[in-house]
Enzyme design. Structure first.
Site, PDB file in Angstrom:
ATOM      1  N   PRO A 174       0.820  -1.224   0.000  1.00 63.18           N
ATOM      2  CA  PRO A 174       0.000   0.000   0.000  1.00 63.18           C
ATOM      3  C   PRO A 174       0.849   1.268   0.000  1.00 63.18           C
ATOM      4  CG  PRO A 174      -0.827  -1.590   1.604  1.00 63.18           C
ATOM      5  CD  PRO A 174       0.486  -2.119   1.121  1.00 63.18           C
ATOM      6  N   PHE A 175       0.315   2.292  -0.647  1.00 62.15           N
ATOM      7  CA  PHE A 175       0.915   3.622  -0.674  1.00 62.15           C
ATOM      8  C   PHE A 175       2.302   3.629  -1.312  1.00 62.15           C
ATOM      9  CE2 PHE A 175      -1.901   3.338   3.066  1.00 62.15           C
ATOM     10  CZ  PHE A 175      -2.905   4.188   2.615  1.00 62.15           C
ATOM     11  N   ARG A 176       2.524   2.662  -2.207  1.00 56.87           N
ATOM     12  CA  ARG A 176       3.772   2.549  -2.959  1.00 56.87           C
ATOM     13  C   ARG A 176       4.990   2.332  -2.068  1.00 56.87           C
ATOM     14  NH1 ARG A 176       2.053   2.912  -7.750  1.00 56.87           N
ATOM     15  NH2 ARG A 176       4.120   2.722  -8.712  1.00 56.87           N
ATOM     16  N   LEU A 177       4.749   1.786  -0.853  1.00 54.35           N
ATOM     17  CA  LEU A 177       5.848   1.416   0.051  1.00 54.35           C
ATOM     18  C   LEU A 177       6.188  -0.047  -0.184  1.00 54.35           C
ATOM     19  CD1 LEU A 177       4.598   3.344   3.201  1.00 54.35           C
ATOM     20  CD2 LEU A 177       6.435   4.005   1.623  1.00 54.35           C
ATOM     21  N   HIS A 178       6.616  -0.340  -1.406  1.00 51.41           N
ATOM     22  CA  HIS A 178       6.788  -1.712  -1.854  1.00 51.41           C
ATOM     23  C   HIS A 178       7.919  -2.424  -1.105  1.00 51.41           C
ATOM     24  CE1 HIS A 178       4.182  -0.191  -4.899  1.00 51.41           C
ATOM     25  NE2 HIS A 178       5.133   0.507  -5.510  1.00 51.41           N
TER      26      HIS A 178
END
Length: 198
Positions: A174-178
């Site tokens: 989520p939220f591009r916190l890969h």
């Protein structure tokens, strides 16, 4: 994180992710982007299918006189990318390239459908083609040349194996916190592990 994600062996982790993809992906979960370089150093990429995996590396097959075959023979280093959109995952793999043995190429070639084996004779892969009719005529010629079930493997057709030196397992979060997990081949054997910022 699943139990498979905790593996310290990139091959075991790859197999676990591939098994999940095989259970969920509608088409070709073994599809991978193969990146090579042209003789003048430009990147060159295309989709191919993974056809073998063992403790040495990742195997695919092609006409070795094709563009990708020539690029691999000229610069035996390449990268693979597996992307499974429905799982929101990808795996990058980089390493050296070697030709598989003639026996390995023969064994896989024998499993191909008849028309695929004939196509290996009919297609001058990557070379200019004036019309579809020319290819179809070449296929008819191959059918006449090999009317029986036994169709020998052309000498120019065979496999390559990528010997991995680097893996990156990427999981969408989520939220591009890969999550990006890395494995690099260690000089004495085994793997060093790390992570990278998303």
């Amino acid at each position: 994180m699943t139990a498979s994600d905790a593996s310290n062996d990139p091959f075991a982790l790859f197999r676990a992710w591939l098994a999940e993809a095989e259970a969920t992906e509608p088409n070709d979960p073994n599809a991978m982007c193969l990146a090579t370089t042209t003789p003048d150093g430009f990147p060159s990429a295309r989709m191919v299918l993974l056809k073998g995996l063992d403790e040495r590396g990742f195997v695919f097959f092609t006409n070795r006189e094709s563009r990708k075959g020539g690029e691999l023979l000229a610069n035996p280093r390449a990268a693979l990318l597996f992307h499974w959109k429905s799982l929101r995952r990808q795996i990058r793999i980089e390493g050296a390239i070697e030709a598989v043995t003639e026996a390995e190429s023969d064994a896989y070639y024998a499993t191909r459908p008849r028309l695929s084996r004939l196509g290996a004779w009919a297609s001058q892969q990557s070379r200019p083609l004036d019309s579809r009719a020319t290819l179809e005529a070449a296929l008819r010629d191959a059918e006449q040349r090999f009317p029986e079930a036994d169709i020998p493997r052309p000498a120019y057709w065979g496999g390559f194996r990528l010997l991995p030196g680097h893996f990156e397992f990427w999981q969408d979060m989520p939220f591009r916190l890969h999550d990006r997990r890395m494995f690099d081949a260690a000089p004495g054997g085994g793997w060093t592990m790390g992570r990278a910022f998303p």
